[in-house]
Write a protein that holds these residues in place. Structure first.
Motif, PDB file in Angstrom:
ATOM      1  N   PRO A  56       0.820  -1.227   0.000  1.00  0.00           N
ATOM      2  CA  PRO A  56       0.000   0.000   0.000  1.00  0.00           C
ATOM      3  C   PRO A  56       0.850   1.273   0.000  1.00  0.00           C
ATOM      4  CG  PRO A  56      -0.893  -1.596   1.540  1.00  0.00           C
ATOM      5  CD  PRO A  56       0.444  -2.133   1.102  1.00  0.00           C
ATOM      6  N   LEU A  57       1.917   1.281   0.818  1.00  0.00           N
ATOM      7  CA  LEU A  57       2.804   2.446   0.848  1.00  0.00           C
ATOM      8  C   LEU A  57       3.519   2.603  -0.484  1.00  0.00           C
ATOM      9  CD1 LEU A  57       4.160   4.759   2.426  1.00  0.00           C
ATOM     10  CD2 LEU A  57       5.895   3.091   3.158  1.00  0.00           C
ATOM     11  N   ARG A  58       3.976   1.515  -1.049  1.00  0.00           N
ATOM     12  CA  ARG A  58       4.684   1.584  -2.328  1.00  0.00           C
ATOM     13  C   ARG A  58       3.792   2.196  -3.401  1.00  0.00           C
ATOM     14  NH1 ARG A  58       5.250  -0.922  -7.133  1.00  0.00           N
ATOM     15  NH2 ARG A  58       3.634  -2.467  -6.704  1.00  0.00           N
ATOM     16  N   HIS A  59       2.559   1.725  -3.512  1.00  0.00           N
ATOM     17  CA  HIS A  59       1.642   2.244  -4.538  1.00  0.00           C
ATOM     18  C   HIS A  59       1.399   3.739  -4.351  1.00  0.00           C
ATOM     19  CE1 HIS A  59       0.911  -1.590  -6.333  1.00  0.00           C
ATOM     20  NE2 HIS A  59       0.304  -2.108  -5.289  1.00  0.00           N
ATOM     21  N   ARG A  60       1.203   4.148  -3.100  1.00  0.00           N
ATOM     22  CA  ARG A  60       0.932   5.561  -2.827  1.00  0.00           C
ATOM     23  C   ARG A  60       2.129   6.438  -3.194  1.00  0.00           C
ATOM     24  NH1 ARG A  60      -3.304   9.143  -1.996  1.00  0.00           N
ATOM     25  NH2 ARG A  60      -2.407  11.031  -1.103  1.00  0.00           N
ATOM     26  N   LEU A  61       3.338   5.987  -2.818  1.00  0.00           N
ATOM     27  CA  LEU A  61       4.521   6.800  -3.098  1.00  0.00           C
ATOM     28  C   LEU A  61       4.848   6.828  -4.587  1.00  0.00           C
ATOM     29  CD1 LEU A  61       6.910   6.065  -0.094  1.00  0.00           C
ATOM     30  CD2 LEU A  61       5.386   8.011  -0.452  1.00  0.00           C
ATOM     31  N   GLU A  62       4.536   5.774  -5.303  1.00  0.00           N
ATOM     32  CA  GLU A  62       4.733   5.813  -6.759  1.00  0.00           C
ATOM     33  C   GLU A  62       3.880   6.926  -7.376  1.00  0.00           C
ATOM     34  OE1 GLU A  62       6.270   1.557  -8.482  1.00  0.00           O
ATOM     35  OE2 GLU A  62       4.115   1.928  -8.498  1.00  0.00           O
ATOM     36  N   GLN A  63       2.657   7.058  -6.871  1.00  0.00           N
ATOM     37  CA  GLN A  63       1.781   8.119  -7.384  1.00  0.00           C
ATOM     38  C   GLN A  63       2.323   9.497  -7.016  1.00  0.00           C
ATOM     39  OE1 GLN A  63      -2.106   7.293  -5.781  1.00  0.00           O
ATOM     40  NE2 GLN A  63      -2.226   5.261  -6.706  1.00  0.00           N
ATOM     41  N   THR A  64       2.813   9.629  -5.783  1.00  0.00           N
ATOM     42  CA  THR A  64       3.290  10.924  -5.299  1.00  0.00           C
ATOM     43  C   THR A  64       4.605  11.322  -5.956  1.00  0.00           C
ATOM     44  OG1 THR A  64       2.231  10.513  -3.156  1.00  0.00           O
ATOM     45  CG2 THR A  64       3.906  12.236  -3.251  1.00  0.00           C
ATOM     46  N   LEU A  65       5.531  10.376  -6.029  1.00  0.00           N
ATOM     47  CA  LEU A  65       6.871  10.672  -6.543  1.00  0.00           C
ATOM     48  C   LEU A  65       6.944  10.640  -8.063  1.00  0.00           C
ATOM     49  CD1 LEU A  65       9.006   8.529  -4.045  1.00  0.00           C
ATOM     50  CD2 LEU A  65       8.507  10.978  -3.912  1.00  0.00           C
ATOM     51  N   GLN A  66       5.941  10.027  -8.683  1.00  0.00           N
ATOM     52  CA  GLN A  66       5.928   9.874 -10.140  1.00  0.00           C
ATOM     53  C   GLN A  66       7.185   9.149 -10.625  1.00  0.00           C
ATOM     54  OE1 GLN A  66       3.302  10.936 -12.621  1.00  0.00           O
ATOM     55  NE2 GLN A  66       2.439  10.406 -10.627  1.00  0.00           N
ATOM     56  N   ARG A  67       7.523   8.075  -9.918  1.00  0.00           N
ATOM     57  CA  ARG A  67       8.645   7.235 -10.317  1.00  0.00           C
ATOM     58  C   ARG A  67       8.440   5.853  -9.696  1.00  0.00           C
ATOM     59  NH1 ARG A  67      14.016   9.326  -7.122  1.00  0.00           N
ATOM     60  NH2 ARG A  67      14.890   7.439  -8.091  1.00  0.00           N
ATOM     61  N   PRO A  68       9.100   4.832 -10.228  1.00  0.00           N
ATOM     62  CA  PRO A  68       8.955   3.492  -9.639  1.00  0.00           C
ATOM     63  C   PRO A  68       9.491   3.468  -8.206  1.00  0.00           C
ATOM     64  CG  PRO A  68       9.988   3.394 -11.808  1.00  0.00           C
ATOM     65  CD  PRO A  68       9.961   4.838 -11.416  1.00  0.00           C
ATOM     66  N   VAL A  69       8.850   2.670  -7.372  1.00  0.00           N
ATOM     67  CA  VAL A  69       9.277   2.483  -5.983  1.00  0.00           C
ATOM     68  C   VAL A  69       9.459   0.990  -5.736  1.00  0.00           C
ATOM     69  CG1 VAL A  69       8.625   2.732  -3.554  1.00  0.00           C
ATOM     70  CG2 VAL A  69       8.128   4.582  -5.175  1.00  0.00           C
ATOM     71  N   GLU A  70      10.567   0.622  -5.126  1.00  0.00           N
ATOM     72  CA  GLU A  70      10.851  -0.775  -4.788  1.00  0.00           C
ATOM     73  C   GLU A  70      10.904  -0.948  -3.276  1.00  0.00           C
ATOM     74  OE1 GLU A  70      13.664  -2.482  -8.423  1.00  0.00           O
ATOM     75  OE2 GLU A  70      14.563  -1.922  -6.508  1.00  0.00           O
ATOM     76  N   ILE A  71      10.347  -2.049  -2.783  1.00  0.00           N
ATOM     77  CA  ILE A  71      10.513  -2.454  -1.395  1.00  0.00           C
ATOM     78  C   ILE A  71      11.574  -3.547  -1.375  1.00  0.00           C
ATOM     79  CG2 ILE A  71       9.410  -3.381   0.670  1.00  0.00           C
ATOM     80  CD1 ILE A  71       8.298  -0.663  -0.172  1.00  0.00           C
ATOM     81  N   VAL A  72      12.657  -3.329  -0.647  1.00  0.00           N
ATOM     82  CA  VAL A  72      13.742  -4.306  -0.596  1.00  0.00           C
ATOM     83  C   VAL A  72      14.124  -4.550   0.865  1.00  0.00           C
ATOM     84  CG1 VAL A  72      14.635  -3.691  -2.871  1.00  0.00           C
ATOM     85  CG2 VAL A  72      15.509  -2.512  -0.861  1.00  0.00           C
ATOM     86  N   THR A  73      14.775  -5.680   1.107  1.00  0.00           N
ATOM     87  CA  THR A  73      15.253  -5.984   2.444  1.00  0.00           C
ATOM     88  C   THR A  73      16.614  -6.650   2.315  1.00  0.00           C
ATOM     89  OG1 THR A  73      14.661  -6.994   4.575  1.00  0.00           O
ATOM     90  CG2 THR A  73      13.957  -8.169   2.572  1.00  0.00           C
ATOM     91  N   ALA A  74      17.032  -7.390   3.311  1.00  0.00           N
ATOM     92  CA  ALA A  74      18.350  -8.035   3.315  1.00  0.00           C
ATOM     93  C   ALA A  74      18.225  -9.379   4.027  1.00  0.00           C
ATOM     94  CB  ALA A  74      19.367  -7.134   4.009  1.00  0.00           C
ATOM     95  N   PRO A  75      19.230 -10.233   3.897  1.00  0.00           N
ATOM     96  CA  PRO A  75      19.136 -11.560   4.521  1.00  0.00           C
ATOM     97  C   PRO A  75      19.059 -11.530   6.043  1.00  0.00           C
ATOM     98  CG  PRO A  75      20.868 -11.528   2.851  1.00  0.00           C
ATOM     99  CD  PRO A  75      20.434 -10.111   3.048  1.00  0.00           C
ATOM    100  N   ASP A  76      19.682 -10.522   6.677  1.00  0.00           N
ATOM    101  CA  ASP A  76      19.655 -10.410   8.136  1.00  0.00           C
ATOM    102  C   ASP A  76      19.898  -8.952   8.521  1.00  0.00           C
ATOM    103  OD1 ASP A  76      22.579  -9.923   8.413  1.00  0.00           O
ATOM    104  OD2 ASP A  76      22.750 -12.014   7.787  1.00  0.00           O
ATOM    105  N   PHE A  77      19.763  -8.663   9.809  1.00  0.00           N
ATOM    106  CA  PHE A  77      19.859  -7.284  10.279  1.00  0.00           C
ATOM    107  C   PHE A  77      21.260  -6.701  10.103  1.00  0.00           C
ATOM    108  CE2 PHE A  77      15.861  -8.376  12.202  1.00  0.00           C
ATOM    109  CZ  PHE A  77      15.187  -7.179  12.325  1.00  0.00           C
ATOM    110  N   THR A  78      22.280  -7.528  10.242  1.00  0.00           N
ATOM    111  CA  THR A  78      23.638  -7.020  10.083  1.00  0.00           C
ATOM    112  C   THR A  78      23.892  -6.593   8.651  1.00  0.00           C
ATOM    113  OG1 THR A  78      24.414  -8.442  11.883  1.00  0.00           O
ATOM    114  CG2 THR A  78      26.079  -7.558  10.387  1.00  0.00           C
ATOM    115  N   GLU A  79      23.500  -7.422   7.704  1.00  0.00           N
ATOM    116  CA  GLU A  79      23.684  -7.071   6.295  1.00  0.00           C
ATOM    117  C   GLU A  79      22.812  -5.873   5.938  1.00  0.00           C
ATOM    118  OE1 GLU A  79      25.037  -6.899   2.438  1.00  0.00           O
ATOM    119  OE2 GLU A  79      25.881  -7.910   4.189  1.00  0.00           O
TER     120      GLU A  79
END
Length: 258
Positions: A29-52
């Motif tokens: 939901p946040l990604r879709h909203r920010l894509e509309q606001t920023l007028q650019r693609p938005v990606e949600i990314v993470t990492a294998p663990d908290f340290t990385e």
């Protein structure tokens, strides 16, 4: 100016408090909203663990970060990220045990294996401090990738106790949650905090406005309700400063190359 489809995606890094699949779904939901606001693609990314995740954040790999307060503080002090806001719901860490286990006091965990979410996770660091404060001797820590894994391992008898956030415990399937018991609970700490990469400093006020606007949408209200977050709130002046002891431990872990 390049068309939105030709722009590099705006990368939102979310701390790996759960599986990548769950995190990506949670923040759609946040990604879709920010894509509309920023007028650019938005990606949600993470990492294998908290340290990385901390390593990638300090290396400026994210445009915006959503992470627990100690990592938000580290990214503010060591990489220039700008604090934005946090959630209304209290963030607490809990020590979980199997419901029918013999573990009733901290001392019952002596000479056993406990489970955490990597050396740089706030809930794991809190758990280590809690064990130390209670003088629990000879525990060994096993790190796993997600809160649901902690619950499953406890039910299989592969650990005496596990450390997760209260919110993630409450989000476990009832079939798992009902077989677990909270042995200890932390005081409220700076929970998931939004920080903005300094390269977007000129857009800081616009990003804040976009987030507050998202909170007023039907999708935003549903998101806050589903995950029991209460909504957004401003950060207190010294809220992140209080995270310095935990941030220092993450900094040490990164320097050691773990």
């Amino acid at each position: 100016m390049a068309a939105p489809s030709e722009q590099l995606p705006f990368r939102i890094g979310v701390a790996p408090h759960s599986s990548a699949r769950v995190i990506i779904e949670m923040y759609q939901p946040l990604r879709h909203r920010l894509e509309q606001t920023l007028q650019r693609p938005v990606e949600i990314v993470t990492a294998p663990d908290f340290t990385e995740f901390a390593r990638r954040g300090v290396a400026q790999q994210y445009d915006m970060v959503i992470t627990t307060g100690h990592q938000a503080r580290l990214m503010q002090t060591d990489a220039g990220y700008l604090p934005l806001l946090t959630y209304q719901a209290d963030f607490k860490a809990v020590a979980l045990v199997a419901f029918d286990s013999r573990f009733r006091t901290p001392q019952d965990l002596a000479h056993s294996k406990v489970i955490g979410l990597s050396a740089s996770s706030l809930v794991t660091l809190w758990g280590q401090h809690w064990l130390h404060r209670n003088a629990v001797p000879n525990t060994t820590m096993r790190y796993v990738s997600a809160s649901d894994s902690v619950g499953q391992l406890l039910l299989k008898g592969e650990g005496s106790a596990g450390f997760v956030s209260l919110a993630n415990f409450q989000s476990l399937p009832a079939s798992v949650r009902d077989q677990l018991r909270v042995l200890a609970e932390s005081l409220p700490m700076a929970g998931r905090v939004y920080v903005l990469n300094q390269r977007h400093a000129k857009q800081q006020e616009a990003m804040l406005a976009a987030l507050w606007a998202f909170a007023e949408t039907a999708e935003g209200k549903q998101y806050f309700s589903k995950y029991k977050l209460g909504g957004y709130r401003a950060l207190e002046p010294r809220e992140l400063v209080a995270m310095d002891p935990y941030a220092n431990e993450v900094r040490t872990t990164l320097k050691q190359g773990k």
